[in-house]
Design a protein around this motif. Structure first.
Motif, PDB file in Angstrom:
ATOM      1  N   PRO A 210      54.608  17.130  14.532  1.00 58.64           N
ATOM      2  CA  PRO A 210      53.520  18.112  14.417  1.00 58.64           C
ATOM      3  C   PRO A 210      53.829  19.258  13.457  1.00 58.64           C
ATOM      4  CG  PRO A 210      54.631  18.308  16.526  1.00 58.64           C
ATOM      5  CD  PRO A 210      55.166  17.073  15.889  1.00 58.64           C
ATOM      6  N   MET A 236      41.871  21.270  14.276  1.00 52.92           N
ATOM      7  CA  MET A 236      42.698  21.116  15.465  1.00 52.92           C
ATOM      8  C   MET A 236      44.178  21.054  15.100  1.00 52.92           C
ATOM      9  SD  MET A 236      42.732  18.034  18.249  1.00 52.92           S
ATOM     10  CE  MET A 236      43.513  16.966  17.029  1.00 52.92           C
ATOM     11  N   GLN A 237      44.511  20.283  14.059  1.00 56.23           N
ATOM     12  CA  GLN A 237      45.913  20.185  13.652  1.00 56.23           C
ATOM     13  C   GLN A 237      46.436  21.531  13.165  1.00 56.23           C
ATOM     14  OE1 GLN A 237      45.914  17.056  10.715  1.00 56.23           O
ATOM     15  NE2 GLN A 237      46.147  15.432  12.250  1.00 56.23           N
ATOM     16  N   ARG A 239      45.431  24.593  14.036  1.00 53.62           N
ATOM     17  CA  ARG A 239      45.611  25.501  15.165  1.00 53.62           C
ATOM     18  C   ARG A 239      46.805  25.117  16.017  1.00 53.62           C
ATOM     19  NH1 ARG A 239      39.287  26.352  17.206  1.00 53.62           N
ATOM     20  NH2 ARG A 239      38.596  27.553  15.371  1.00 53.62           N
ATOM     21  N   LEU A 240      46.972  23.827  16.259  1.00 50.80           N
ATOM     22  CA  LEU A 240      48.132  23.388  17.048  1.00 50.80           C
ATOM     23  C   LEU A 240      49.434  23.677  16.311  1.00 50.80           C
ATOM     24  CD1 LEU A 240      46.908  19.978  18.522  1.00 50.80           C
ATOM     25  CD2 LEU A 240      47.336  22.101  19.761  1.00 50.80           C
ATOM     26  N   ARG A 241      49.443  23.453  15.002  1.00 49.00           N
ATOM     27  CA  ARG A 241      50.662  23.724  14.238  1.00 49.00           C
ATOM     28  C   ARG A 241      50.957  25.227  14.232  1.00 49.00           C
ATOM     29  NH1 ARG A 241      49.228  21.221  10.190  1.00 49.00           N
ATOM     30  NH2 ARG A 241      50.220  19.225  10.687  1.00 49.00           N
ATOM     31  N   LEU A 244      52.402  26.106  17.652  1.00 49.28           N
ATOM     32  CA  LEU A 244      53.791  25.679  17.768  1.00 49.28           C
ATOM     33  C   LEU A 244      54.714  26.588  16.977  1.00 49.28           C
ATOM     34  CD1 LEU A 244      53.370  21.782  17.467  1.00 49.28           C
ATOM     35  CD2 LEU A 244      54.014  23.081  19.499  1.00 49.28           C
TER      36      LEU A 244
END
Length: 252
Positions: A210, A236-237, A239-241, A244
């Motif tokens: 990720p 989505m990717q 925001r998730l990255r 993290l």
């Protein structure tokens, strides 16, 4: 088992299933078209047969006493492809042409009744019964409402013509369905399968790493559902990255 799995595996993909389904659906459509077409082919064959017989009767009616020699009678029957020809008038029945041997009739068909369901039934009955029947055709005469023509023929040439027509339709349908399936497959593969594959590969790569920015999906300019899915996945990717990364900074 492993070898069988390698053979079956390609058919589990969306592309292979799409190709097979397209081929089957087009063949099904061709079958639905073939059923009435073979019935109307038989009808046209019988109509042409009665037209030839009518021309023969007109030539005989022009002769003195409606009489011809045995050689000419046999020649006319051979040209028409009939065993006998009978002309029905308003109040008369005139035997125009006939063989010397008595004829046993196996089935009778009236061409005035052109119900599609009945025509289909008669066509497939002819194919199932076999070529040994002798049939009587009763046809109205155009522009003579009180007259009709009765023609007795062997059904074998008709069945042979129907089988030839069916095989031609089969090979033509196979070519059309194959070409259609390939074109539809290529179009759907380009519009749907390839973008879906890109999305699934991006999700798998993101799950494995990720934090790797290179795994992020690059949305296209499409305005349809695929384009919306690509843009939403990118958001989505991202925001998730970002979440993290903030978590790693807090831990540090």
């Amino acid at each position: 088992m492993a070898f069988i799995g390698k053979i079956v595996a390609p058919f589990r993909s969306l592309s292979a299933r799409l190709l097979i389904l397209t081929l089957l659906f087009v063949m099904l459509a061709e079958v639905l078209i073939f059923v009435p077409s073979i019935a109307f082919f038989r009808l046209n064959y019988l109509v042409k047969k009665t037209e030839f017989a009518h021309l023969a009767t007109l030539s005989l009616l022009a002769s003195p006493d409606n009489m011809v020699s045995d050689e000419l009678r046999e020649e006319l029957l051979f040209r028409v492809g009939a065993r006998s020809v009978v002309l029905h008038g308003a109040n008369s029945r005139l035997l125009i042409l006939s063989e010397n041997m008595p004829i046993s009739i196996d089935a009778e068909f009236n061409l005035a009744d052109q119900n599609p369901a009945l025509l289909i039934e008669h066509a497939f009955m002819s194919l199932m019964v076999g070529p040994d029947r002798i049939i009587r055709i009763i046809s109205p005469i155009e522009n003579e409402p009180n007259s009709s023509l009765e023609v007795v023929i062997d059904e074998a040439p008709l069945i042979d013509a129907m089988y030839d027509y069916a095989w031609n339709i089969f090979w033509l349908s196979l070519m059309i369905s194959s070409l259609t399936a390939i074109l539809v497959y290529l179009a759907l593969h380009w519009l749907l399968v390839r973008p879906m594959r890109r999305l699934s590969e991006s999700m798998i790569a993101f799950r494995r790493a990720p934090e790797d920015v290179s795994t992020a999906v690059v949305p296209s300019r499409r305005r349809d559902e695929i384009g919306v899915a690509e843009r939403e996945l990118e958001i989505m990717q991202t925001r998730l990255r970002s979440a993290l990364t903030q978590k790693q900074h807090l831990v540090a």
